[in-house]
Write a protein that holds these residues in place. Structure first.
Motif, PDB file in Angstrom:
ATOM      1  N   VAL A   1      -4.682   7.695  -6.342  1.00  0.00           N
ATOM      2  CA  VAL A   1      -4.094   8.644  -7.271  1.00  0.00           C
ATOM      3  C   VAL A   1      -3.905   7.976  -8.632  1.00  0.00           C
ATOM      4  O   VAL A   1      -3.579   6.791  -8.719  1.00  0.00           O
ATOM      5  CB  VAL A   1      -2.740   9.140  -6.717  1.00  0.00           C
ATOM      6  N   THR A   2      -4.118   8.739  -9.707  1.00  0.00           N
ATOM      7  CA  THR A   2      -3.909   8.217 -11.052  1.00  0.00           C
ATOM      8  C   THR A   2      -2.560   8.682 -11.591  1.00  0.00           C
ATOM      9  O   THR A   2      -2.126   9.797 -11.326  1.00  0.00           O
ATOM     10  CB  THR A   2      -5.022   8.682 -12.003  1.00  0.00           C
TER      11      THR A   2
ATOM     12  N   GLN B   1      -2.827  13.072   3.566  1.00  0.00           N
ATOM     13  CA  GLN B   1      -2.405  11.824   2.947  1.00  0.00           C
ATOM     14  C   GLN B   1      -3.483  11.309   2.004  1.00  0.00           C
ATOM     15  O   GLN B   1      -4.672  11.318   2.330  1.00  0.00           O
ATOM     16  CB  GLN B   1      -2.098  10.767   4.001  1.00  0.00           C
ATOM     17  N   VAL B   2      -3.025  10.874   0.828  1.00  0.00           N
ATOM     18  CA  VAL B   2      -3.903  10.334  -0.201  1.00  0.00           C
ATOM     19  C   VAL B   2      -3.313   9.016  -0.659  1.00  0.00           C
ATOM     20  O   VAL B   2      -2.091   8.881  -0.803  1.00  0.00           O
ATOM     21  CB  VAL B   2      -4.031  11.309  -1.395  1.00  0.00           C
ATOM     22  N   ALA B   3      -4.154   8.005  -0.872  1.00  0.00           N
ATOM     23  CA  ALA B   3      -3.675   6.697  -1.311  1.00  0.00           C
ATOM     24  C   ALA B   3      -3.119   6.789  -2.722  1.00  0.00           C
ATOM     25  O   ALA B   3      -3.746   7.355  -3.625  1.00  0.00           O
ATOM     26  CB  ALA B   3      -4.800   5.676  -1.243  1.00  0.00           C
ATOM     27  N   LEU B   4      -1.931   6.243  -2.911  1.00  0.00           N
ATOM     28  CA  LEU B   4      -1.309   6.207  -4.236  1.00  0.00           C
ATOM     29  C   LEU B   4      -1.767   4.966  -5.003  1.00  0.00           C
ATOM     30  O   LEU B   4      -2.257   5.062  -6.121  1.00  0.00           O
ATOM     31  CB  LEU B   4       0.214   6.225  -4.091  1.00  0.00           C
ATOM     32  N   PHE B   5      -1.606   3.792  -4.401  1.00  0.00           N
ATOM     33  CA  PHE B   5      -2.116   2.560  -5.010  1.00  0.00           C
ATOM     34  C   PHE B   5      -2.099   1.451  -3.959  1.00  0.00           C
ATOM     35  O   PHE B   5      -1.471   1.565  -2.897  1.00  0.00           O
ATOM     36  CB  PHE B   5      -1.308   2.134  -6.241  1.00  0.00           C
ATOM     37  N   HIS B   6      -2.789   0.379  -4.262  1.00  0.00           N
ATOM     38  CA  HIS B   6      -2.793  -0.818  -3.423  1.00  0.00           C
ATOM     39  C   HIS B   6      -2.643  -2.021  -4.339  1.00  0.00           C
ATOM     40  O   HIS B   6      -3.407  -2.192  -5.286  1.00  0.00           O
ATOM     41  CB  HIS B   6      -4.096  -0.922  -2.615  1.00  0.00           C
ATOM     42  N   ARG B   7      -1.642  -2.854  -4.070  1.00  0.00           N
ATOM     43  CA  ARG B   7      -1.411  -4.060  -4.847  1.00  0.00           C
ATOM     44  C   ARG B   7      -1.324  -5.249  -3.897  1.00  0.00           C
ATOM     45  O   ARG B   7      -0.604  -5.219  -2.898  1.00  0.00           O
ATOM     46  CB  ARG B   7      -0.107  -3.958  -5.655  1.00  0.00           C
TER      47      ARG B   7
ATOM     48  N   LEU C   1       0.854  -1.185   0.000  1.00  0.00           N
ATOM     49  CA  LEU C   1       0.000   0.000   0.000  1.00  0.00           C
ATOM     50  C   LEU C   1       0.885   1.229   0.000  1.00  0.00           C
ATOM     51  O   LEU C   1       1.808   1.345   0.819  1.00  0.00           O
ATOM     52  CB  LEU C   1      -0.910   0.010   1.231  1.00  0.00           C
ATOM     53  N   ALA C   2       0.656   2.136  -0.936  1.00  0.00           N
ATOM     54  CA  ALA C   2       1.470   3.343  -1.070  1.00  0.00           C
ATOM     55  C   ALA C   2       0.623   4.575  -0.794  1.00  0.00           C
ATOM     56  O   ALA C   2      -0.543   4.660  -1.213  1.00  0.00           O
ATOM     57  CB  ALA C   2       2.070   3.430  -2.475  1.00  0.00           C
ATOM     58  N   TRP C   3       1.220   5.527  -0.057  1.00  0.00           N
ATOM     59  CA  TRP C   3       0.559   6.783   0.286  1.00  0.00           C
ATOM     60  C   TRP C   3       1.358   7.949  -0.248  1.00  0.00           C
ATOM     61  O   TRP C   3       2.583   7.879  -0.380  1.00  0.00           O
ATOM     62  CB  TRP C   3       0.456   6.937   1.808  1.00  0.00           C
TER      63      TRP C   3
END
Length: 515
Positions: free
Chosen positions: A319-320, A345-351, A230-232
């Motif tokens: 985030v896109t 803080q905003v979520a960048l992506f989740h893998r 998970l990236a923020w």
């Protein structure tokens, strides 16, 4: 007579009255933009894993505002209120004016305790204080005599005194706001239009005092070969102006900005007021308590997270990613408020199901181990490995399962990584894994070679992947030759790779030989 209006703005300072005279030309004021977009660039001189200095943010932002204004006929002035206080006026660009821009002026000298004292130097003020013996309030005339770098010193009928010093707070009352001070940063643009009209303008400019940082939380699965990532993105705004409902974005990569000669450190925020205290009437006072006008700049976190529960919360918005030349642009798909003196803080992506490898690594240099055994987390940034996205530089926190609960395993730093690139993160020392080097039997008739044994011991109740880079000592003419195993080569050096069993050992013998 100037109307006296007293209002407490800060501890120790009372500001009053109207601002300076209006301009002779027709003045139109735009109080705020209808729409605003803020794109934040990371501080170029900050290390990949270094934390943001919240008291001195060194990054920049590109601010683009849309405003609707009424242009007067003939010569006029448009005042754009509410621009960032850290605006670089030379970068400001206004489009949409029928006859273009004649001149630009940034009125960024904001109303503050420091600016009031600086502009009030030599001006009469009213000093309001309490008697330290009786607590009785009283007023007396005074004159500001100190320079702002030397403290706040006023002259009264009894001589020179330090204002706002000691346990009883003083307050200075000004009859009027000194000319040139503004409650909000303002950009003034001179125009000359053939006729009056209502137009929609776009104002774009660079502003300092911003920064952003990526943070990665990796939770290992039970088998240790897969993980959730998970990236923020953390946005930081050190400007006194907030940007409500902004279209926010960040740019990954380092953008070079050349400062004029001698101006490399000129963007530092102004120093805070200094209140030097001295013994007066046989009473000695210390510095003002925290929370007064000299309190350090505080940045409030507006969105917090608990790493141990991150993977249990579904992400509604992420985030896109977009291409921007050799850089990457990450855009927040919904309006967000970038508040003054705050982080968000905003979520960048989740893998999920990302392939990872935890490797215990060390370096053998000649007849000794160079440092301790460390842990490294490796991932392939490819879709086949569960990633395949551009990874901005940032901090990495790794959790591993223990008794059904995630436990902190280590923290490290991630450099900018493109798609297709292998990623390696140093996670610190591994105290459960030890490496020892010892000499073995020598041939008394051969003095041009020495044999050694490297033994790695794994105290963990599970097997580990271990690797060691072998190299000759620095400034040495000897070379390394493996004896007990065939070794691979990586980046010009021999590489010993072995799986060490749970609570077991592995051994390698090698030779140092003169060339």
């Amino acid at each position: 007579m100037i109307r006296r209006c007293i209002a407490r703005l800060w501890p120790g300072v009372l500001a009053l009255g109207p601002a300076g005279p209006a301009l002779a030309r027709q003045v139109v004021t735009s109080p705020a933009p209808e729409q605003v977009a803020v794109t934040i660039y990371r501080a170029a001189d900050r290390g990949d894993g270094a934390a943001m200095d919240l008291a001195w943010l060194r990054g920049f932002a590109l601010v683009t505002e849309t405003r609707t204004v009424d242009i007067p006929a003939g010569e006029g002035v448009i005042r754009f209120e509410g621009v960032a206080a850290g605006m670089l006026p030379e970068s400001a660009l206004v489009t949409g004016l029928p006859s273009g821009v004649r001149e630009k002026n940034l009125d960024a000298d904001l109303l503050s305790p420091r600016s009031l004292y600086a502009r009030g130097l030599g001006r009469p003020v009213t000093l309001r204080r309490r008697n330290p013996e009786t607590g009785e309030a009283r007023e007396e005339p005074a004159i500001v005599r100190a320079s702002t770098d030397g403290g706040v010193i006023v002259q009264t009928k009894d001589g020179f005194e330090a204002a706002d010093c000691g346990p009883l707070k003083d307050a200075l009352s000004f009859d009027a706001v000194p000319e040139g001070l503004s409650a909000r940063p303002t950009l003034s643009v001179a125009t000359d239009a053939p006729q009056a009209s209502r137009v929609t303008l776009t104002l774009s400019y660079l502003a300092w005092g911003f920064d952003w940082q990526a943070s990665y939380v990796i939770r290992l699965r039970e088998n240790g070969r897969k993980a959730d990532v998970l990236a923020w993105v953390t946005l930081a705004n050190g400007d006194p102006i907030s940007f409500p409902d902004a279209r926010a974005a960040v740019v990954a990569g380092k953008v070079h900005r050349a400062e004029p000669d001698g101006q490399a450190g000129a963007r530092r925020p102004p120093d805070r007021l200094v209140y030097p205290c001295f013994t007066q009437n046989k009473r000695s006072f210390g510095m003002p308590p925290p929370g007064g006008a000299s309190a350090p700049l505080a940045i409030v976190v507006t969105a917090q997270r608990r790493e141990e529960r991150l993977m249990d919360v579904p992400l509604a918005v992420t985030v896109t990613e977009e291409g921007l030349g050799d850089l990457k642009l990450y855009r927040v798909p919904m309006p967000t408020t970038i508040a003054s003196q705050a982080q968000k803080q905003v979520a960048l992506f989740h893998r999920g199901d990302v392939g990872v490898v935890i490797v215990h690594a060390a370096e053998i240099r000649g007849d000794r181990a160079a440092g301790r055994v460390g842990q490294r987390l490796r991932m392939g940034n490819r879709q086949a490995d569960g990633l395949g996205v551009a990874l901005p530089a940032g901090t990495v926190t790794v959790f591993e399962p223990h008794g059904g609960q995630p436990v902190l395993s280590g923290e490290g730093t991630l450099r900018d990584a493109a798609v297709g690139q292998d990623v390696e993160v140093m996670l610190g020392d591994a105290p459960q894994v030890q490496l020892a080097i010892e000499p073995v039997a020598r041939d008394a008739n051969r003095h041009d070679r020495e044999d050694y044994a490297a033994t790695v011991t794994n105290a963990n109740p599970w097997p580990i992947a271990f690797e060691a880079r072998l190299a000759a000592p620095e400034d040495d003419e000897r070379i390394v030759e493996p004896l007990s195993a065939k070794l691979a080569r990586k980046n010009g050096a021999l590489l010993w790779k072995v799986t060490v069993p749970a609570q077991g050992t592995a051994r390698l013998t090698y030779r140092l030989r003169r060339r």
